[in-house]
Design an enzyme around this catalytic site. Structure first.
Site, PDB file in Angstrom:
ATOM      1  N   CYS A 106      33.430  33.929  44.759  1.00  0.00           N
ATOM      2  CA  CYS A 106      34.696  33.329  44.345  1.00  0.00           C
ATOM      3  C   CYS A 106      35.841  33.799  45.268  1.00  0.00           C
ATOM      4  O   CYS A 106      35.718  33.742  46.490  1.00  0.00           O
ATOM      5  CB  CYS A 106      34.956  33.665  42.884  1.00  0.00           C
ATOM      6  N   THR A 107      36.918  34.300  44.703  1.00  0.00           N
ATOM      7  CA  THR A 107      38.080  34.682  45.506  1.00  0.00           C
ATOM      8  C   THR A 107      37.896  35.999  46.246  1.00  0.00           C
ATOM      9  O   THR A 107      38.811  36.448  46.942  1.00  0.00           O
ATOM     10  CB  THR A 107      39.339  34.765  44.630  1.00  0.00           C
TER      11      THR A 107
END
Length: 321
Positions: A106-107
Site C-alpha cells: 500500500c502506501t
C-alpha cells in the site's frame, strides 16, 4: 525477513503478509520441507500502535548493514509522519542494499520512494494515492492499475489486501506455484490474483459509479457470451434503447459498449493468467466472438496482445494457443 512497522501503521499491511508467510511455514513443514521463513516485525521502538488501535510488539530495528533476505515495508496513515523521519529513511535505504529483495504494501511505497529505491522503476500504491506518489516523486514510474509490480529486486503493491497477493507471489517465487496456491486455499483467499489484475474489478467500478444499474452489471458479469446488445440490455431493465443509453452514460460516464468491453477484458485477463485455455477459447468464453476482436481490445486498452499478456502473467501454467 523483516516487516517494518511504525506508529499508525495499517494493521492488515503487517498482519496480511505475516500470515501468508506463517501459513507457508506450516504447509512446508507438513510436506516434510524445512521451515522456509523467519518473519519478524521491526520498528523504531518496542511497540507501535496500529491505526486500528491494536498495539504491536516489535523487535528493534536491526543493524541496517546486516544481511536480510526480504524487507517488507508496510503502509498506513502513519506514513505521512514516517516519511519525514530522515533516520528511518536512511535505515530503509541502507537496509535495501543488504537485502535480496525489498517490497512495500500500500502506501509503504512512499517510504521506498523517499529512500530513492523507486527511482526509474515501475511502482504502484493504493489507487487513491497514485497521483500523489507521482507528483511527489517524479522519478518514479507510477502505474495506478496493477495489484502489485515487480521491477528488479523491488516489489510494490496496491491497497491493503493487495499485500496478501504480493506475499503469495513472493512465496511462489521462493517455493513454487503449487505451494503458493495451497497457502491461498488455506487462507480461503477467493483467488490468487496475478499482479496485472486491476486494483478493483470493472463490475465494482461500474457499480460504484452508478448503483442504478448494479443488478444489470452483476448479470452481465455472469453472461459475457450472451447477447449484450443495447436492445437486449434496454429490454432487460425495461427502458427504451435511447433512454437506456442516455441514463447509462450519465450514471457510469461511459457507453454500454465500453463498459461491456472492460468487463470482458477483465474476465479474459483472469482466464489467460490462471488457466491453460487456448486464446481462441478464452475469446469465445468472454464474448469477444473472435480472437482478433479480443486482440484489438487488448491492444487498445492494455497495449499488449492476449498472448503477450499470458506470457507475462501466467506463471507456472502450461498454455496452448
Amino acid at each position: 525477513m523483516d516487516v517494518l512497522a511504525f506508529a499508525d501503521v495499517q494493521l492488515l499491511d503487517v498482519a496480511g503478509p505475516l500470515q501468508v508467510f506463517a501459513s507457508a511455514n506450516e504447509l512446508a513443514v507438513a510436506a516434510g520441507m524445512a521451515r522456509p521463513y523467519r518473519a519478524r516485525v521491526v520498528a523504531d521502538g518496542a511497540t507501535v500502535t496500529a491505526s486500528a488501535g491494536l498495539g504491536l510488539v516489535c523487535e528493534p530495528l536491526p543493524d541496517a548493514a546486516s544481511p536480510c533476505d526480504t524487507l517488507v515495508v508496510a503502509g498506513g496513515w502513519g506514513v505521512q509522519q514516517a516519511v519525514r523521519d530522515p533516520a528511518l529513511i536512511d535505515w530503509i535505504r541502507t537496509r535495501a542494499r543488504h537485502t535480496r529483495r525489498t517490497a512495500s504494501v500500500c502506501t509503504g511505497a512512499f517510504l521506498l520512494a523517499a529512500a530513492g529505491l523507486l527511482n526509474e522503476r515501475r511502482a504502484v500504491t493504493h489507487w487513491t494515492r497514485c497521483a500523489e506518489l507521482a507528483a511527489r516523486f517524479p522519478a518514479v514510474r507510477v502505474e495506478s492499475d496493477p495489484i502489485f509490480i515487480c521491477d528488479g529486486a523491488v516489489w510494490t503493491s496496491a491497497g491493503v489486501t493487495a499485500g496478501i497477493d504480493l506475499s503469495l507471489a513472493l512465496v511462489e517465487e521462493d517455493l513454487g506455484r503449487a505451494l503458493a496456491l495451497d497457502v491461498a486455499r488455506h487462507l480461503v483467499v477467493f483467488l490468487k490474483r496475478p499482479g496485472g489484475q486491476a486494483q478493483f474489478s470493472a463490475a465494482l467500478s461500474l457499480q460504484k459509479a452508478g448503483e442504478r444499474f448494479g443488478e444489470l452489471h452483476a448479470w452481465i458479469a455472469e453472461n459475457l457470451a450472451a447477447d449484450l446488445s443495447v436492445a437486449s440490455l434496454a429490454a432487460r431493465v425495461g427502458m427504451s434503447e435511447r433512454s437506456f443509453v442516455r441514463h447509462y452514460r450519465a450514471q457510469t460516464g461511459m457507453t454500454p459498449a465500453r463498459a461491456i468491453e472492460r468487463m470482458r477484458l477483465e474476465a479474459a485477463r483472469r482466464l489467460l493468467a490462471d488457466t491453460a485455455l487456448p486464446v481462441k477459447r478464452v475469446a469465445a468464453r468472454c464474448g469477444f466472438g473472435t480472437e482478433e476482436t479480443m486482440r484489438r481490445g487488448f491492444l487498445r486498452s492494455l497495449g499488449v496482445s492476449p498472448q503477450a499478456y499470458r506470457d507475462r502473467f501466467a506463471a507456472g501454467v502450461d498454455t496452448a494457443r
